[in-house]
Design a protein around this motif. Structure first.
Motif: not given
Length: 179
Positions: A26, A104, A108, A120, A122, A171
């Motif tokens: 991300c 997101r 998921s 995840w 970031y 995250i």
């Protein structure tokens, strides 16, 4: 005469979960996702599935006003392939940005429902470093050094309008990119 594949005893409906994982990257355009992904690919021995690569290789980044629809179709296809690859035992990296919290959440849920492990990551970047990365990318595009597309004022405005910075609970790995 063809012979049908016959699984060995006890493996026809195995409930053994694969150890492979899908890594979801991300971040904004030019935040350093590509660099991070290349490092993660080596570390995790993963296959990278990239919308940008398909858009360039098949459409030469010339999608026009159908870009969002075509991109959505590409993502749906690559999600299915990510599940197939993970079930075959290989890690997968999706380096797409995942700009919205809703996306997101949906992604998921998709991997949870498919019983695929996911994580995840970031890529955070300061505004000053982000501006430098955009400038460097645009210079490389102008010089013909990359197949990336330039980040013009319209795309920049779209990012600023649509990108939702994740909250820490979303995250697993929060990486701060410092130029």
């Amino acid at each position: 005469m063809q012979t049908a594949f016959a699984p060995t005893a006890g493996t026809a409906k195995s409930n053994v979960k694969s150890m492979a994982k899908v890594f979801l990257i991300c971040g904004k355009i030019c935040s350093g996702k590509g660099f991070y992904t290349r490092q993660l690919k080596e570390k995790e021995h993963a296959v990278v599935l990239s919308c940008d690569e398909i858009e360039n290789d098949l459409f030469h980044h010339d999608l026009g006003d159908r870009r969002d629809a075509i991109s959505a179709d590409i993502k749906a296809y690559l999600h299915k392939k990510a599940v197939d690859i993970a079930r075959a035992g290989c890690n997968v990296i999706l380096d797409w940005g995942f700009w919205s919290r809703e996306e997101r959440t949906d992604v998921s849920a998709y991997y949870k429902n498919a019983d695929i492990d996911f994580e995840w990551h970031y890529i955070d970047i300061s505004d000053a470093d982000w501006a430098k990365n955009i400038e460097a990318r645009n210079a490389a595009v102008a010089a013909g050094e990359t197949t990336d597309y330039a980040v013009d004022s319209g795309l920049l405005q779209k990012i600023l309008t649509l990108f939702e910075t994740p909250i820490p609970d979303e995250i697993d790995v929060w990486f701060t990119n410092r130029r």
